[in-house]
Design an enzyme around this catalytic site. Structure first.
Site, PDB file in Angstrom:
ATOM      1  N   GLU A 146       0.837  -1.208   0.000  1.00 34.81           N
ATOM      2  CA  GLU A 146       0.000   0.000   0.000  1.00 34.81           C
ATOM      3  C   GLU A 146       0.871   1.258   0.000  1.00 34.81           C
ATOM      4  O   GLU A 146       0.793   2.094   0.916  1.00 34.81           O
ATOM      5  CB  GLU A 146      -0.961  -0.005   1.188  1.00 34.81           C
ATOM      6  CG  GLU A 146      -2.011  -1.094   1.071  1.00 34.81           C
ATOM      7  CD  GLU A 146      -3.125  -0.970   2.101  1.00 34.81           C
ATOM      8  OE1 GLU A 146      -2.923  -0.314   3.140  1.00 34.81           O
ATOM      9  OE2 GLU A 146      -4.211  -1.533   1.867  1.00 34.81           O
ATOM     10  N   GLU A 303      -6.573  -7.544  -0.781  1.00 33.07           N
ATOM     11  CA  GLU A 303      -6.930  -7.609   0.640  1.00 33.07           C
ATOM     12  C   GLU A 303      -8.396  -7.247   0.809  1.00 33.07           C
ATOM     13  O   GLU A 303      -8.902  -6.327   0.160  1.00 33.07           O
ATOM     14  CB  GLU A 303      -6.144  -6.571   1.474  1.00 33.07           C
ATOM     15  CG  GLU A 303      -4.672  -6.813   1.614  1.00 33.07           C
ATOM     16  CD  GLU A 303      -4.022  -5.737   2.501  1.00 33.07           C
ATOM     17  OE1 GLU A 303      -4.729  -5.071   3.291  1.00 33.07           O
ATOM     18  OE2 GLU A 303      -2.801  -5.553   2.382  1.00 33.07           O
ATOM     19  N   TRP A 311      -9.794  -0.390  12.559  1.00 31.53           N
ATOM     20  CA  TRP A 311      -9.352   0.998  12.437  1.00 31.53           C
ATOM     21  C   TRP A 311     -10.487   1.998  12.206  1.00 31.53           C
ATOM     22  O   TRP A 311     -10.232   3.161  11.971  1.00 31.53           O
ATOM     23  CB  TRP A 311      -8.294   1.122  11.332  1.00 31.53           C
ATOM     24  CG  TRP A 311      -8.598   0.359  10.071  1.00 31.53           C
ATOM     25  CD1 TRP A 311      -8.143  -0.895   9.751  1.00 31.53           C
ATOM     26  CD2 TRP A 311      -9.415   0.774   8.971  1.00 31.53           C
ATOM     27  NE1 TRP A 311      -8.625  -1.292   8.520  1.00 31.53           N
ATOM     28  CE2 TRP A 311      -9.408  -0.282   8.021  1.00 31.53           C
ATOM     29  CE3 TRP A 311     -10.156   1.924   8.686  1.00 31.53           C
ATOM     30  CZ2 TRP A 311     -10.110  -0.221   6.807  1.00 31.53           C
ATOM     31  CZ3 TRP A 311     -10.853   1.988   7.477  1.00 31.53           C
ATOM     32  CH2 TRP A 311     -10.821   0.925   6.564  1.00 31.53           C
ATOM     33  N   GLU A 351      -2.852  -4.518  15.315  1.00 30.66           N
ATOM     34  CA  GLU A 351      -3.987  -5.098  14.598  1.00 30.66           C
ATOM     35  C   GLU A 351      -4.547  -6.341  15.279  1.00 30.66           C
ATOM     36  O   GLU A 351      -5.196  -7.166  14.635  1.00 30.66           O
ATOM     37  CB  GLU A 351      -3.578  -5.383  13.148  1.00 30.66           C
ATOM     38  CG  GLU A 351      -3.312  -4.064  12.436  1.00 30.66           C
ATOM     39  CD  GLU A 351      -2.960  -4.193  10.974  1.00 30.66           C
ATOM     40  OE1 GLU A 351      -3.352  -3.308  10.205  1.00 30.66           O
ATOM     41  OE2 GLU A 351      -2.294  -5.175  10.614  1.00 30.66           O
ATOM     42  N   PHE A 353      -7.018  -6.707  17.077  1.00 34.50           N
ATOM     43  CA  PHE A 353      -8.482  -6.807  17.026  1.00 34.50           C
ATOM     44  C   PHE A 353      -9.025  -6.812  15.598  1.00 34.50           C
ATOM     45  O   PHE A 353     -10.208  -6.573  15.372  1.00 34.50           O
ATOM     46  CB  PHE A 353      -9.127  -5.682  17.848  1.00 34.50           C
ATOM     47  CG  PHE A 353      -8.890  -5.835  19.319  1.00 34.50           C
ATOM     48  CD1 PHE A 353      -9.305  -6.979  19.991  1.00 34.50           C
ATOM     49  CD2 PHE A 353      -8.219  -4.854  20.034  1.00 34.50           C
ATOM     50  CE1 PHE A 353      -9.067  -7.141  21.355  1.00 34.50           C
ATOM     51  CE2 PHE A 353      -7.985  -5.002  21.393  1.00 34.50           C
ATOM     52  CZ  PHE A 353      -8.405  -6.149  22.063  1.00 34.50           C
ATOM     53  N   HIS A 354      -8.161  -7.061  14.632  1.00 35.04           N
ATOM     54  CA  HIS A 354      -8.599  -7.155  13.232  1.00 35.04           C
ATOM     55  C   HIS A 354      -8.956  -8.611  12.938  1.00 35.04           C
ATOM     56  O   HIS A 354      -8.230  -9.523  13.326  1.00 35.04           O
ATOM     57  CB  HIS A 354      -7.451  -6.693  12.330  1.00 35.04           C
ATOM     58  CG  HIS A 354      -7.858  -6.390  10.919  1.00 35.04           C
ATOM     59  ND1 HIS A 354      -8.240  -7.364  10.025  1.00 35.04           N
ATOM     60  CD2 HIS A 354      -7.929  -5.213  10.258  1.00 35.04           C
ATOM     61  CE1 HIS A 354      -8.526  -6.791   8.864  1.00 35.04           C
ATOM     62  NE2 HIS A 354      -8.351  -5.481   8.981  1.00 35.04           N
TER      63      HIS A 354
HETATM   64  C1  GAL Z   1      -4.192  -2.568   4.957  1.00 35.80           C
HETATM   65  C2  GAL Z   1      -2.786  -3.099   5.069  1.00 35.80           C
HETATM   66  C3  GAL Z   1      -2.677  -4.354   5.879  1.00 35.80           C
HETATM   67  C4  GAL Z   1      -3.532  -4.235   7.112  1.00 35.80           C
HETATM   68  C5  GAL Z   1      -4.947  -3.957   6.724  1.00 35.80           C
HETATM   69  C6  GAL Z   1      -5.880  -3.845   7.909  1.00 35.80           C
HETATM   70  O1  GAL Z   1      -4.165  -1.194   4.876  1.00 35.80           O
HETATM   71  O2  GAL Z   1      -2.195  -3.298   3.803  1.00 35.80           O
HETATM   72  O3  GAL Z   1      -1.324  -4.552   6.221  1.00 35.80           O
HETATM   73  O4  GAL Z   1      -3.025  -3.215   7.908  1.00 35.80           O
HETATM   74  O5  GAL Z   1      -5.009  -2.727   6.043  1.00 35.80           O
HETATM   75  O6  GAL Z   1      -7.203  -3.525   7.510  1.00 35.80           O
END
Ligand code: GAL
Ligand code: ZN
Length: 651
Positions: A146, A303, A311, A351, A353-354
């Site tokens: 990114e 992704e 976030w 991350e 909690f992702h």
């Molecule tokens: C993207 C990123 C990933 C992860 C993801 C979380 O921006 O490429 O590494 O952080 O978001 O949603």
């Protein structure tokens, strides 16, 4: 790449011990995961101290994946530098618009122009490329991660000097820059390149042309960085090279129209954003724009999340079936790979909690069963891969207009570029129209209808091509705040909407924006908001006028016969469905579906496939005939699809 729709994910084995890697690979096989991105954040493991490289772990992980028949999407590892690098060379740290430094401790704390950063990163890429460039497992190179997510705009002294160089090659003479930036205004005339700065925070409004050029520079600068990595990879390897774009509502600093030609395959990251009114409509828009970047060819979803992200202020999970619908919406709109961030939910770090394919709670979970379901569905529809989305309508999209239409001083802060683009796309989608999203410089000749929302900045060649398209029989619909300035952000004089005055057959003398919440009634029963303008027709006919508000009796919607075609103008913000319905009918565009039920066709050598995705809760009936690849059932004339259901009909 393989045939079929691949299922993939980011994998961060650095966060786990080798015994977990073995369990991971076994579960990946169970889930049918066939493309895994590793080494995305690898730098501090690969080069734990300056010049000392350590590849054993990555060797083992790549080998393990390969032994299990899983292809590797190999990161170059450069996205986040290790702490020793910024300790040794603090000059690589980026600066914000107020000149203050942004420290390490998060990620991507590097200045895109820093020669020190580039040297060290390129050195790492060279080592990775030499080591894995011919490894049979490596199916794709994943440059950095990114690019520009956090560090796109850097205002440090190194960037300032790079900006001056960029300006010098764009304008050659300082006088040309002075003209382009309109520096007679507020005594800003430059006598020497050295006097120019990036648009750092100032006491008052800054020069808008300077800001737009800084955006262009910043996008070019990271693209140049990408090119550097890609060139190294190509020296050692014939594997395709890409990086993950962020075509999404909250990222706007990269002009991907200029990036796209440099990618061997277009890849995008997309997360549902619940801060937006209609996250699923935005997903469809982002997918259509990603396909536009791919020139209509299949692309990769690099992704997305299996469930919640971490976030947003409130991180909603996905209901059962929702992740499958999201995924198939991407496939319907051209994705041939569905990948996730990430494989296994992190136990530590920012991350933790992702969501992930494999949640903290393990495999006896709804989330895991959803993954298996997705995998099975992708297998069933594998023959769709390689086909192309069928569309008769284009929406024009421009990052330059996004940057410039939202200048610091403008007629109304409530008019935001992306909102207006979304409104046009959402209305078309609501009418059951599949839409391409293309550049203002695209060839429009194949479209029955072209929609131009809020295209504030447009160059002469694009404006002429749009007019030619109508002259040759095309149908055009333009919305307010379009055609206002040229590429220098200089007003097109003689009345608005400057570049489109003639093709639209109208002329506006002044803008009359409305206070937020204020509405105006139109003579056709529609309701306008945000914007009106003192408009008169020159050659157009008036379709609707305002009946109240600041400009009663003034045209709000017009239509002009121009050459063999027709051009509509909508001078206020309204639900565009009604006027677009007329334009769609005039243009002879086929419609099927609505805001809840997406119906999109992909076709190619393997056949024609009708995707039907019911985002709503009620069952619906759709005209279709063929074999439903998802259920294996034949469909004769009428498809009954339950609330939340998905079907892919081989016609
Ligand atoms: C993207 C990123 C990933 C992860 C993801 C979380 O921006 O490429 O590494 O952080 O978001 O949603
Ligand atoms: Zn910098």
């Amino acid at each position: 790449m393989n045939t079929g729709i691949s299922l993939g994910c980011d994998y961060n084995p650095e966060q786990w011990s080798p015994d977990v890697w073995r369990e991971d690979v076994a579960l990946m096989r169970q889930a049918g995961v066939d493309l895994v991105a590793v080494n995305i954040f690898g730098w501090s493991n690969l080069e734990p101290s300056p010049g000392r490289y350590h590849f054993d772990d990555l060797d083992e992980v790549v080998g393990l994946l390969h032994d299990n028949g899983i292809r590797v999407n190999l990161g170059t590892g450069t996205s986040s530098p290790p702490p020793w690098l910024s300790t040794l060379y603090p000059e690589i740290l980026p600066a914000a618009a107020d000149g203050t430094v942004r420290f390490p401790g998060g990620r991507q704390a590097w200045c895109p122009s820093s020669p020190v950063f580039r040297d060290r990163a390129y050195e790492l890429v060279d080592r990775v490329a030499q080591r894995y460039g011919n490894h049979p497992a490596v199916a794709l190179w994943h440059v950095s991660n990114e690019l520009g997510c956090h560090n796109a705009l850097c205002y440090c002294e190194v960037s300032a000097e790079a900006f001056r160089e960029w300006l010098r090659s764009r304008y050659r003479k300082i006088e040309t820059l002075n003209e382009a930036w309109g520096t007679s205004f507020w005594s800003q005339r430059y006598g020497d390149w050295a006097e120019i700065q990036p648009p750092r925070l100032a006491l008052s409004l800054r020069n808008p042309a300077q800001i737009v050029d800084f955006h262009r520079f910043s996008s070019d600068e990271l693209l140049a960085y990408y090119r550097g990595e890609a060139a190294i990879l190509r020296r050692h390897s014939r594997t395709p090279v890409t990086t993950n774009f962020m075509v999404t509502a909250h990222i706007r600093n990269l002009d991907y129209w200029s990036w796209a030609p440099e990618m061997d395959v277009i890849a995008n990251d997309h997360y549902l954003d619940h801060r937006l009114g209609d996250p699923v409509a935005e997903l469809s828009f982002a997918a259509d724009l990603t396909r536009g970047l791919a020139g209509g060819a299949p692309w990769m979803l690099m992704e997305q999340s299996a469930g919640a992200v971490n976030w947003q202020p409130h991180n909603l999970t996905k209901a059962p079936g929702e992740m499958l619908r999201n995924s198939l919406t991407h496939v319907a709109r051209g994705a041939d790979s569905i990948c996730f961030f990430q494989w296994r939910a992190s136990a530590q770090g920012a991350e933790k909690f992702h969501s992930a394919l494999l949640p903290h709670a393990g495999t006896d979970t709804v989330a895991w069963r959803e993954v298996l379901k997705l995998s099975e569905t992708l297998d069933r529809i594998g023959e769709v891969a390689g086909t192309r989305v069928q569309s008769d309508v284009a929406v024009l999209f421009s990052w330059e207009s996004w940057w410039s239409a939202e200048g610091e001083a403008r007629p109304s802060q409530a008019v935001r570029y992306l909102d207006q683009v979304h409104a046009a796309h959402r209305a078309l989608r609501g009418l059951g129209v599949t839409t391409d999203v293309v550049s203002p410089d695209a060839d429009l000749s194949g479209y029955r209808l072209v929609v131009v929302p809020c295209l504030y900045m447009v160059g002469d060649p694009a404006a002429e091509r749009i007019a030619d398209y109508v002259r040759d029989g095309g149908n055009l619909l333009v919305t307010f705040f379009s055609g206002i300035v040229d590429e220098r952000d200089r007003i097109r004089l003689g009345g608005y909407p400057g570049a489109f005055r003639e093709v639209l057959g109208v002329l506006a003398e002044e803008f009359a924006p409305l206070l937020p919440g204020r509405e105006v009634a139109l003579s056709n029963g529609a309701t306008g908001s945000l914007w009106t303008e003192r408009l008169r027709t020159t050659t157009a006919e008036t379709i609707a006028t305002y009946v109240d508000g600041p400009l009663p009796g003034v045209p709000a919607i017009t239509r002009n016969a121009y050459g063999a075609g027709k051009a509509w103008y909508v001078a206020t913000a309204l639900d565009l469905r009604e006027v677009l319905e007329d334009a769609v009918r005039d243009a002879g565009v086929q419609t099927q579906g609505n805001a809840d039920v997406e119906v999109v066709r992909r076709a190619g050598e393997s056949g024609s496939y009708l995707f039907v995705i019911n985002h709503g809760t009620d069952p619906v009936e759709i005209d279709a005939t063929g074999l439903d690849l998802v259920t294996g059932e034949p469909v004769r004339g009428l498809l009954n699809i339950p609330g939340g259901g998905v079907s892919v009909i081989k016609e």
